[in-house]
Design an enzyme around this catalytic site. Structure first.
Site, PDB file in Angstrom:
ATOM      1  N   LYS A   1      44.176  35.257  50.568  1.00  0.00           N
ATOM      2  CA  LYS A   1      44.704  36.345  51.416  1.00  0.00           C
ATOM      3  C   LYS A   1      45.234  35.805  52.753  1.00  0.00           C
ATOM      4  CE  LYS A   1      40.779  38.722  51.404  1.00  0.00           C
ATOM      5  NZ  LYS A   1      39.940  37.829  50.574  1.00  0.00           N
TER       6      LYS A   1
ATOM      7  N   ARG B   1      37.856  47.337  52.126  1.00  0.00           N
ATOM      8  CA  ARG B   1      36.911  46.689  51.207  1.00  0.00           C
ATOM      9  C   ARG B   1      36.003  47.689  50.505  1.00  0.00           C
ATOM     10  NH1 ARG B   1      37.138  41.332  53.944  1.00  0.00           N
ATOM     11  NH2 ARG B   1      35.973  40.047  52.518  1.00  0.00           N
TER      12      ARG B   1
ATOM     13  N   ARG C   1      36.390  24.266  51.054  1.00  0.00           N
ATOM     14  CA  ARG C   1      36.690  24.631  52.438  1.00  0.00           C
ATOM     15  C   ARG C   1      35.441  24.531  53.302  1.00  0.00           C
ATOM     16  NH1 ARG C   1      38.813  30.502  53.760  1.00  0.00           N
ATOM     17  NH2 ARG C   1      36.589  30.890  53.485  1.00  0.00           N
TER      18      ARG C   1
ATOM     19  N   ARG D   1      32.568  27.754  58.600  1.00  0.00           N
ATOM     20  CA  ARG D   1      32.279  29.183  58.427  1.00  0.00           C
ATOM     21  C   ARG D   1      30.867  29.361  57.884  1.00  0.00           C
ATOM     22  NH1 ARG D   1      37.231  32.847  56.083  1.00  0.00           N
ATOM     23  NH2 ARG D   1      35.436  33.934  55.176  1.00  0.00           N
TER      24      ARG D   1
ATOM     25  N   ARG E   1      29.040  36.992  48.305  1.00  0.00           N
ATOM     26  CA  ARG E   1      30.367  37.547  48.623  1.00  0.00           C
ATOM     27  C   ARG E   1      31.099  37.969  47.352  1.00  0.00           C
ATOM     28  NH1 ARG E   1      32.588  32.577  51.789  1.00  0.00           N
ATOM     29  NH2 ARG E   1      34.539  33.721  52.081  1.00  0.00           N
TER      30      ARG E   1
HETATM   31  P1  AP5 Z   1      42.195  31.699  52.013  1.00  0.00           P
HETATM   32  O1  AP5 Z   1      43.649  31.901  52.197  1.00  0.00           O
HETATM   33  O2  AP5 Z   1      41.359  31.449  53.192  1.00  0.00           O
HETATM   34  O3  AP5 Z   1      41.603  32.905  51.144  1.00  0.00           O
HETATM   35  P2  AP5 Z   1      41.022  34.293  51.626  1.00  0.00           P
HETATM   36  O4  AP5 Z   1      41.243  35.240  50.508  1.00  0.00           O
HETATM   37  O5  AP5 Z   1      41.579  34.639  52.964  1.00  0.00           O
HETATM   38  O6  AP5 Z   1      39.484  33.889  51.698  1.00  0.00           O
HETATM   39  P3  AP5 Z   1      38.377  34.315  52.742  1.00  0.00           P
HETATM   40  O7  AP5 Z   1      37.271  33.372  52.555  1.00  0.00           O
HETATM   41  O8  AP5 Z   1      38.955  34.471  54.128  1.00  0.00           O
HETATM   42  O9  AP5 Z   1      38.022  35.717  52.158  1.00  0.00           O
HETATM   43  P4  AP5 Z   1      36.919  36.737  52.537  1.00  0.00           P
HETATM   44  O10 AP5 Z   1      37.443  37.998  51.989  1.00  0.00           O
HETATM   45  O11 AP5 Z   1      35.586  36.316  52.108  1.00  0.00           O
HETATM   46  O12 AP5 Z   1      36.873  36.621  54.134  1.00  0.00           O
HETATM   47  P5  AP5 Z   1      37.148  37.633  55.336  1.00  0.00           P
HETATM   48  O13 AP5 Z   1      37.409  36.797  56.495  1.00  0.00           O
HETATM   49  O14 AP5 Z   1      38.092  38.685  54.957  1.00  0.00           O
HETATM   50  O15 AP5 Z   1      42.013  30.509  50.958  1.00  0.00           O
HETATM   51  C1  AP5 Z   1      40.728  30.035  50.637  1.00  0.00           C
HETATM   52  C2  AP5 Z   1      40.787  28.509  50.419  1.00  0.00           C
HETATM   53  O16 AP5 Z   1      41.588  28.231  49.276  1.00  0.00           O
HETATM   54  C3  AP5 Z   1      41.437  27.754  51.583  1.00  0.00           C
HETATM   55  O17 AP5 Z   1      40.795  26.521  51.751  1.00  0.00           O
HETATM   56  C4  AP5 Z   1      42.890  27.588  51.126  1.00  0.00           C
HETATM   57  O18 AP5 Z   1      43.478  26.454  51.679  1.00  0.00           O
HETATM   58  C5  AP5 Z   1      42.723  27.453  49.622  1.00  0.00           C
HETATM   59  N1  AP5 Z   1      43.871  28.004  48.878  1.00  0.00           N
HETATM   60  C6  AP5 Z   1      44.602  29.109  49.181  1.00  0.00           C
HETATM   61  N2  AP5 Z   1      45.565  29.323  48.261  1.00  0.00           N
HETATM   62  C7  AP5 Z   1      45.412  28.332  47.336  1.00  0.00           C
HETATM   63  C8  AP5 Z   1      46.108  28.009  46.129  1.00  0.00           C
HETATM   64  N3  AP5 Z   1      47.132  28.745  45.688  1.00  0.00           N
HETATM   65  N4  AP5 Z   1      45.669  26.950  45.427  1.00  0.00           N
HETATM   66  C9  AP5 Z   1      44.630  26.190  45.862  1.00  0.00           C
HETATM   67  N5  AP5 Z   1      43.942  26.434  47.005  1.00  0.00           N
HETATM   68  C10 AP5 Z   1      44.329  27.495  47.726  1.00  0.00           C
HETATM   69  O19 AP5 Z   1      35.722  38.327  55.490  1.00  0.00           O
HETATM   70  C11 AP5 Z   1      34.580  37.601  55.874  1.00  0.00           C
HETATM   71  C12 AP5 Z   1      33.396  38.531  56.059  1.00  0.00           C
HETATM   72  O20 AP5 Z   1      33.660  39.423  57.163  1.00  0.00           O
HETATM   73  C13 AP5 Z   1      33.076  39.474  54.891  1.00  0.00           C
HETATM   74  O21 AP5 Z   1      32.253  38.849  53.933  1.00  0.00           O
HETATM   75  C14 AP5 Z   1      32.363  40.622  55.611  1.00  0.00           C
HETATM   76  O22 AP5 Z   1      31.048  40.263  55.931  1.00  0.00           O
HETATM   77  C15 AP5 Z   1      33.144  40.726  56.907  1.00  0.00           C
HETATM   78  N6  AP5 Z   1      34.268  41.665  56.807  1.00  0.00           N
HETATM   79  C16 AP5 Z   1      35.594  41.373  56.960  1.00  0.00           C
HETATM   80  N7  AP5 Z   1      36.349  42.476  56.760  1.00  0.00           N
HETATM   81  C17 AP5 Z   1      35.493  43.491  56.494  1.00  0.00           C
HETATM   82  C18 AP5 Z   1      35.684  44.858  56.168  1.00  0.00           C
HETATM   83  N8  AP5 Z   1      36.904  45.413  56.093  1.00  0.00           N
HETATM   84  N9  AP5 Z   1      34.566  45.601  55.909  1.00  0.00           N
HETATM   85  C19 AP5 Z   1      33.331  45.073  55.990  1.00  0.00           C
HETATM   86  N10 AP5 Z   1      33.086  43.775  56.269  1.00  0.00           N
HETATM   87  C20 AP5 Z   1      34.159  42.988  56.527  1.00  0.00           C
HETATM   88 MG    MG Z   2      40.719  35.093  54.853  1.00  0.00          MG
END
Ligand code: AP5
Ligand code: MG
Length: 192
Positions: free
Chosen positions: A14, A89, A128, A134, A145
């Site tokens: 994402k 979410r 990562r 993180r 997660r």
């Molecule tokens: P990346 O692009 O970072 O993927 P991502 O989907 O953004 O992964 P996240 O870990 O950020 O997702 P998340 O939903 O857990 O985190 P968020 O910050 O939203 O890519 C991941 C890795 O893969 C990287 O190393 C990248 O380089 C690699 N990669 C990417 N594309 C690739 C490809 N095509 N091929 C190979 N490798 C690739 O949320 C974190 C926490 O915050 C949640 O758990 C929750 O506690 C809280 N939170 C956030 N939003 C809310 C909400 N709306 N409601 C409640 N809690 C929330």
């Molecule tokens: Mg992200």
């Protein structure tokens, strides 16, 4: 306005694809995860609450997240459009997003769902974790997660499918291949 929800499991790409979308379309990036990590770093009250949930791989409560989202939309109505990354979410978050946009005469253009299997996700996040610092990129928290995603977040696909907003994007190719699929999907939508 082009309002895109970039949807998918933890590690589905994402954040990576959002950055490319911002460059291409000049949208305002709304990443609730980035916002919460910033609050944690700054040691704010919100950061303390968020840290408690994030480090366990659980969701921050809806009322907190919805307030943040509404505020972000209000402050950025002059932008070309939004890319929502990590929001919604849960079903209540999805409903809140629809309502807030509607109140401002706006609508979601599409929900792009990055499809990546769990094994590949775990692999990406563990890799990562070796460099990201993180608190949620470790084996146990990654498993929570993913569980939370399948239980609480994935049902939103049906919610958006019913509104004809859901577009599946194969998420396992290279970063460029995934972005090409996204661009095609957006072109299809905006050219009728
Ligand atoms: P990346 O692009 O970072 O993927 P991502 O989907 O953004 O992964 P996240 O870990 O950020 O997702 P998340 O939903 O857990 O985190 P968020 O910050 O939203 O890519 C991941 C890795 O893969 C990287 O190393 C990248 O380089 C690699 N990669 C990417 N594309 C690739 C490809 N095509 N091929 C190979 N490798 C690739 O949320 C974190 C926490 O915050 C949640 O758990 C929750 O506690 C809280 N939170 C956030 N939003 C809310 C909400 N709306 N409601 C409640 N809690 C929330
Ligand atoms: Mg992200």
């Amino acid at each position: 306005m082009l309002n895109i929800v970039i949807f998918g499991a933890p590690g589905s790409g994402k954040g990576t694809q959002s950055e490319l979308l911002i460059k291409r379309y000049g949208l305002k990036h709304v990443s609730t995860g980035d916002l919460l990590r910033f609050e944690i770093k700054e040691g704010t009250e919100l950061g303390k609450i968020a840290d408690h949930y994030i480090s366990k791989g659980q969701l921050v409560p809806d009322d907190i997240m919805i307030e943040i989202l509404e505020d972000l939309i209000k402050k950025n109505l002059d932008k070309k459009g939004f890319i929502f990354d990590g929001f919604p979410r849960t079903l209540p978050q999805g409903e809140a997003l629809n309502n807030k946009l509607k109140k401002n005469g706006l609508d979601i253009t599409a929900v792009l769902s990055l499809e990546v299997n769990d094994e590949a996700l775990i692999d990406r996040l563990l890799k990562r974790g070796q460099i990201s610092g993180r608190s949620d990129d470790n084996d146990d928290t990654i498993k929570s997660r993913l569980h939370v995603y399948h239980q609480q977040t994935e049902p939103l696909k049906e919610y958006y499918a019913k509104q004809n907003k859901l577009v599946y994007i194969p998420g396992e190719g290279t970063i460029d291949e995934v972005f090409n699929s996204i661009e095609k999907a957006i072109n299809n939508l905006t050219n009728g």
